[in-house]
Design an enzyme around this catalytic site. Structure first.
Site, PDB file in Angstrom:
ATOM      1  N   GLY A  46       1.954   1.675  -6.475  1.00 34.39           N
ATOM      2  CA  GLY A  46       2.013   1.463  -5.041  1.00 34.39           C
ATOM      3  C   GLY A  46       2.373   0.019  -4.756  1.00 34.39           C
ATOM      4  O   GLY A  46       2.222  -0.855  -5.619  1.00 34.39           O
ATOM      5  N   GLN A  51       2.924  -7.710   0.038  1.00 33.62           N
ATOM      6  CA  GLN A  51       3.050  -8.136  -1.364  1.00 33.62           C
ATOM      7  C   GLN A  51       4.442  -8.689  -1.675  1.00 33.62           C
ATOM      8  O   GLN A  51       4.629  -9.341  -2.704  1.00 33.62           O
ATOM      9  CB  GLN A  51       2.745  -6.975  -2.316  1.00 33.62           C
ATOM     10  CG  GLN A  51       1.275  -6.549  -2.290  1.00 33.62           C
ATOM     11  CD  GLN A  51       1.017  -5.438  -3.283  1.00 33.62           C
ATOM     12  OE1 GLN A  51       1.230  -4.273  -2.982  1.00 33.62           O
ATOM     13  NE2 GLN A  51       0.588  -5.808  -4.474  1.00 33.62           N
ATOM     14  N   CYS A  89      -3.810  -4.359  -9.541  1.00 33.31           N
ATOM     15  CA  CYS A  89      -2.925  -4.680  -8.426  1.00 33.31           C
ATOM     16  C   CYS A  89      -1.809  -5.573  -8.944  1.00 33.31           C
ATOM     17  O   CYS A  89      -2.068  -6.511  -9.699  1.00 33.31           O
ATOM     18  CB  CYS A  89      -3.715  -5.403  -7.338  1.00 33.31           C
ATOM     19  SG  CYS A  89      -2.714  -5.906  -5.933  1.00 33.31           S
ATOM     20  N   LEU A  90      -0.583  -5.299  -8.525  1.00 35.44           N
ATOM     21  CA  LEU A  90       0.553  -6.111  -8.962  1.00 35.44           C
ATOM     22  C   LEU A  90       0.423  -7.560  -8.494  1.00 35.44           C
ATOM     23  O   LEU A  90       1.025  -8.454  -9.064  1.00 35.44           O
ATOM     24  CB  LEU A  90       1.863  -5.500  -8.447  1.00 35.44           C
ATOM     25  CG  LEU A  90       2.204  -4.112  -9.001  1.00 35.44           C
ATOM     26  CD1 LEU A  90       3.467  -3.563  -8.336  1.00 35.44           C
ATOM     27  CD2 LEU A  90       2.370  -4.134 -10.518  1.00 35.44           C
ATOM     28  N   HIS A 131      -5.820   1.776  -1.444  1.00 33.71           N
ATOM     29  CA  HIS A 131      -5.581   0.417  -1.952  1.00 33.71           C
ATOM     30  C   HIS A 131      -4.430  -0.240  -1.182  1.00 33.71           C
ATOM     31  O   HIS A 131      -4.543  -1.380  -0.727  1.00 33.71           O
ATOM     32  CB  HIS A 131      -5.273   0.495  -3.452  1.00 33.71           C
ATOM     33  CG  HIS A 131      -4.864  -0.803  -4.092  1.00 33.71           C
ATOM     34  ND1 HIS A 131      -5.573  -1.384  -5.119  1.00 33.71           N
ATOM     35  CD2 HIS A 131      -3.805  -1.628  -3.858  1.00 33.71           C
ATOM     36  CE1 HIS A 131      -4.971  -2.514  -5.467  1.00 33.71           C
ATOM     37  NE2 HIS A 131      -3.892  -2.687  -4.726  1.00 33.71           N
ATOM     38  N   GLU A 132      -3.330   0.508  -1.023  1.00 28.84           N
ATOM     39  CA  GLU A 132      -2.163  -0.067  -0.334  1.00 28.84           C
ATOM     40  C   GLU A 132      -2.466  -0.312   1.138  1.00 28.84           C
ATOM     41  O   GLU A 132      -2.053  -1.323   1.702  1.00 28.84           O
ATOM     42  CB  GLU A 132      -0.933   0.832  -0.488  1.00 28.84           C
ATOM     43  CG  GLU A 132      -0.451   1.034  -1.917  1.00 28.84           C
ATOM     44  CD  GLU A 132      -0.399  -0.233  -2.748  1.00 28.84           C
ATOM     45  OE1 GLU A 132      -0.092  -1.318  -2.207  1.00 28.84           O
ATOM     46  OE2 GLU A 132      -0.696  -0.147  -3.950  1.00 28.84           O
ATOM     47  N   HIS A 135      -4.124  -3.532   1.828  1.00 28.74           N
ATOM     48  CA  HIS A 135      -3.228  -4.705   1.857  1.00 28.74           C
ATOM     49  C   HIS A 135      -2.762  -4.998   3.283  1.00 28.74           C
ATOM     50  O   HIS A 135      -2.507  -6.159   3.626  1.00 28.74           O
ATOM     51  CB  HIS A 135      -1.987  -4.462   0.986  1.00 28.74           C
ATOM     52  CG  HIS A 135      -2.191  -4.751  -0.474  1.00 28.74           C
ATOM     53  ND1 HIS A 135      -2.499  -6.004  -0.957  1.00 28.74           N
ATOM     54  CD2 HIS A 135      -2.116  -3.949  -1.570  1.00 28.74           C
ATOM     55  CE1 HIS A 135      -2.597  -5.961  -2.282  1.00 28.74           C
ATOM     56  NE2 HIS A 135      -2.376  -4.721  -2.686  1.00 28.74           N
TER      57      HIS A 135
END
Ligand code: ZN
Length: 162
Positions: A46, A51, A89-90, A131-132, A135
């Site tokens: 995701g 991000q 997480c990226l 999670h997304e 953000h």
């Protein structure tokens, strides 16, 4: 399509509340295409617009279940159950932490034509959607985790949990 630079923890973009998308534009479509490319290249499940430095309410999710989705101005309609698992997480490279989240989620969103649509997720898909969406509020999973960030061990890479 292009790969965009992923912002990492400490970047102020990751702590901001994102603004709604008011109309679909060519720029927005390019952004969404780039977000998919960037997510796949980074082997994530995701990615949210902040991000890549864009403070708009857009996320892409693909947990390799054959049903990738774009979320535009998403809102949670319902959550049920509970799951606890390691999350990554990226934007927090090389780290994991255990997070407890609902096991099921139903969200209202807009599609690429700005028409209302509803998506569901269970298990990893629910985790990725939630999670997304965090953000978009400037929330990182570490803020919800049951423990501090841990270093990612070779044998428990987040990507391998797909
Ligand atoms: Zn993330």
């Amino acid at each position: 399509m292009a790969i965009r630079q992923i912002r990492v923890i400490g970047d102020p973009c990751l702590n901001k509340t994102c603004k709604p998308v008011v109309k679909m534009s060519q720029n927005m479509k390019e952004l969404i295409g780039d977000m998919f490319d960037t997510m796949y290249e980074a082997k994530g499940v995701g990615l949210a617009a902040p991000q890549v430095g864009i403070l708009r309410r857009i996320c892409v999710v693909d947990v390799m279940d054959g049903d990738p989705i774009v979320l535009i101005n998403p809102e949670i309609i319902e959550t049920t159950g509970e799951q606890t698992d390691d999350e990554g997480c990226l934007s927090v490279p090389g780290k994991v932490a255990e997070v407890t989240r609902p096991d099921y989620v139903r969200v209202r969103s807009l599609d690429m034509d700005m028409n209302p649509v509803t998506y569901e997720g269970e298990g990893l898909r629910a985790r990725a959607i939630l999670h997304e969406m965090d953000h978009l509020e400037g929330v990182l999973y570490g803020d919800r985790a049951n423990e501090p960030y841990r270093d990612l061990d070779e044998e428990e890479e987040w990507e391998e949990e797909e």
